[in-house]
Design an enzyme around this catalytic site. Structure first.
Site, short mmCIF file in Angstrom:
data_model
loop_
_atom_site.label_atom_id
_atom_site.label_comp_id
_atom_site.label_asym_id
_atom_site.label_seq_id
_atom_site.Cartn_x
_atom_site.Cartn_y
_atom_site.Cartn_z
CE LYS A 47 -3.22 -2.35 0.31
NZ LYS A 47 -3.76 -3.40 -0.45
CE1 TYR A 255 -9.24 -10.04 2.51
CE2 TYR A 255 -10.59 -8.94 4.14
CZ TYR A 255 -9.04 -9.31 3.83
OH TYR A 255 -8.43 -8.05 3.73
CE1 TYR A 281 -4.99 -9.21 1.11
CE2 TYR A 281 -4.62 -8.68 3.44
CZ TYR A 281 -5.58 -8.48 2.21
OH TYR A 281 -6.13 -7.49 2.62
C1 LIG Z 1 0.10 -7.97 1.94
C2 LIG Z 1 -1.26 -7.62 1.08
N1 LIG Z 1 -0.45 -8.26 -0.45
C3 LIG Z 1 -2.26 -8.33 -1.18
C4 LIG Z 1 -2.66 -7.16 -1.45
C5 LIG Z 1 -4.21 -6.99 -2.73
O1 LIG Z 1 -3.16 -6.11 -3.10
P1 LIG Z 1 -4.32 -5.94 -4.17
O2 LIG Z 1 -5.82 -4.98 -3.45
O3 LIG Z 1 -3.71 -3.95 -4.28
O4 LIG Z 1 -4.84 -6.38 -4.78
C6 LIG Z 1 -2.92 -6.36 -0.10
C7 LIG Z 1 -4.07 -5.82 0.46
O5 LIG Z 1 -5.01 -5.36 0.73
C8 LIG Z 1 -2.72 -6.39 1.26
O6 LIG Z 1 -2.64 -5.98 2.50
#
Ligand SMILES: Cc1ncc(COP(=O)(O)O)c(C=O)c1O
Length: 333
Positions: A47, A255, A281
């Site tokens: 981010k 999620y 993630y």
């Molecule tokens: C640690 C992490 N990886 C990947 C993502 C995925 O990124 P994006 O929201 O840009 O698809 C996020 C998003 O919340 C994240 O916090």
């Protein structure tokens, strides 16, 4: 290409590390990790790159308060709160998810930043979080404030530019040649920016996205929208509809819930490389990488770059699940 203003927030460039022990274990000729978990900004993560472009808009627009939304363990919310404070702005967060008694992980950090939080108990549906964010924005406007409503995940055409720039950075560290780049997908901005950035700076790269929540159809549609918006901001003339999109949606659970494969991948990466992944993630993305290699969908003879998108604080809200195998012997005097 148009110049787009940005506000420096991240420690860049992030390292591109070799992972030789994990590569050997998985049977890959070469495995590297783009360490975007080391961007800084209160614990690191993808981010920070998006927020550099978004906060340029916020600062130049004269907004005095940033309102954003996400799940209870939103990395985006935590890093937005940190960025707002760093730039002297007020911050409000709409979060949602399971009820809780103790503040843990990201939501603990949010409160340290003094972010005011409205929490939707047992509800983290994007549309209801967004509705509440809009309601709060209207209240703030009525009070004479100037709120900037930042969409969930920071995934706007502007935010995705952070990953176009990341691929430019990567192309200096990994001069062009065939490579397989794997990244996680939540709100699609990282994926869209990575695809667009590779089309410009790493044309021989194959980009593979791993969903943590959305279906392939949902991802494809949203990624195409973002590709179009980011390309327009950069004044890129080529037709983004033609750019191939490769993503997989079979590695996620509900999620925010850790999968068994994700847990094994977290332990493997920690024990083989001393690198921490998170349960929501990056652990799932590593589990997907392992499976795609086993199924020969990822070519073992072409280098792989895993984008580590961060998420470290989330580990500290999974202490029961991850701490169960601790090898700690207590010795009393
Ligand atoms: C640690 C992490 N990886 C990947 C993502 C995925 O990124 P994006 O929201 O840009 O698809 C996020 C998003 O919340 C994240 O916090």
């Amino acid at each position: 290409m148009n110049y787009i203003p940005y506000t420096p927030l991240a420690n860049l460039p992030t390292p591109l590390d070799e992972l030789p022990r994990l590569a050997k274990k998985l049977g890959l000729s070469k495995l590297m990790m783009k360490r975007d978990d080391l961007t800084g900004l209160a614990g690191g993560g993808n981010k920070a790159r998006k927020l550099e472009y978004i906060f340029a808009e916020i600062v130049s627009g004269g907004y005095d308060v940033v309102v954003t939304a996400g799940g209870i363990q939103s990395n985006h919310a935590r890093m937005t709160a940190a960025a707002a404070r760093k730039l002297g702005l007020d911050v409000k967060l709409v979060l949602g998810g399971p009820d809780f008694t103790d503040l843990q992980g990201n939501i603990l950090l949010d409160s340290l930043f003094g972010a005011e939080i409205r929490y939707l108990v047992d509800d983290d549906a994007n549309d209801r979080l967004t509705d509440e964010m809009k309601r709060w924005g209207s209240e703030l406007t009525a009070q004479g404030r100037k709120p900037y409503l930042l969409p969930i995940g920071g995934s706007t055409g502007t935010g995705a530019l952070g990953y176009v720039k990341a691929m430019k950075e990567l192309s200096v560290q990994f001069p062009d040649g065939p490579v397989q780049i794997i990244t996680g997908i939540g709100s699609c901005g990282t994926f869209a920016g990575t695809i667009l950035g590779c089309s410009l700076y790493l044309p021989q790269a194959r980009v593979i996205g791993i969903s943590v929540s959305r279906t392939i159809e949902g991802i494809t549609q949203r990624t195409k929208e973002l590709l179009k918006k980011s390309a327009a901001l950069l004044n890129i003339q080529s037709n983004t509809e033609q750019i191939p999109i490769e993503c997989y949606d079979r590695y996620h659970s509900e999620y925010g819930v850790m999968t068994n494969e994700g847990e094994q991948a977290i332990r493997l990466c920690a024990e083989f490389e001393g690198i921490l992944l998170d349960p929501v993630y990056t652990g799932k993305v590593m589990a997907a990488l392992i499976d795609l290699v086993e199924k020969n969908i990822i070519d073992r003879n072409i280098p792989v770059i895993f984008i580590h998108t961060g998420g470290l604080p989330i580990i500290f809200s999974f202490e029961k699940e991850l701490g169960s195998s601790s090898r700690c012997t207590k010795i009393y005097k």
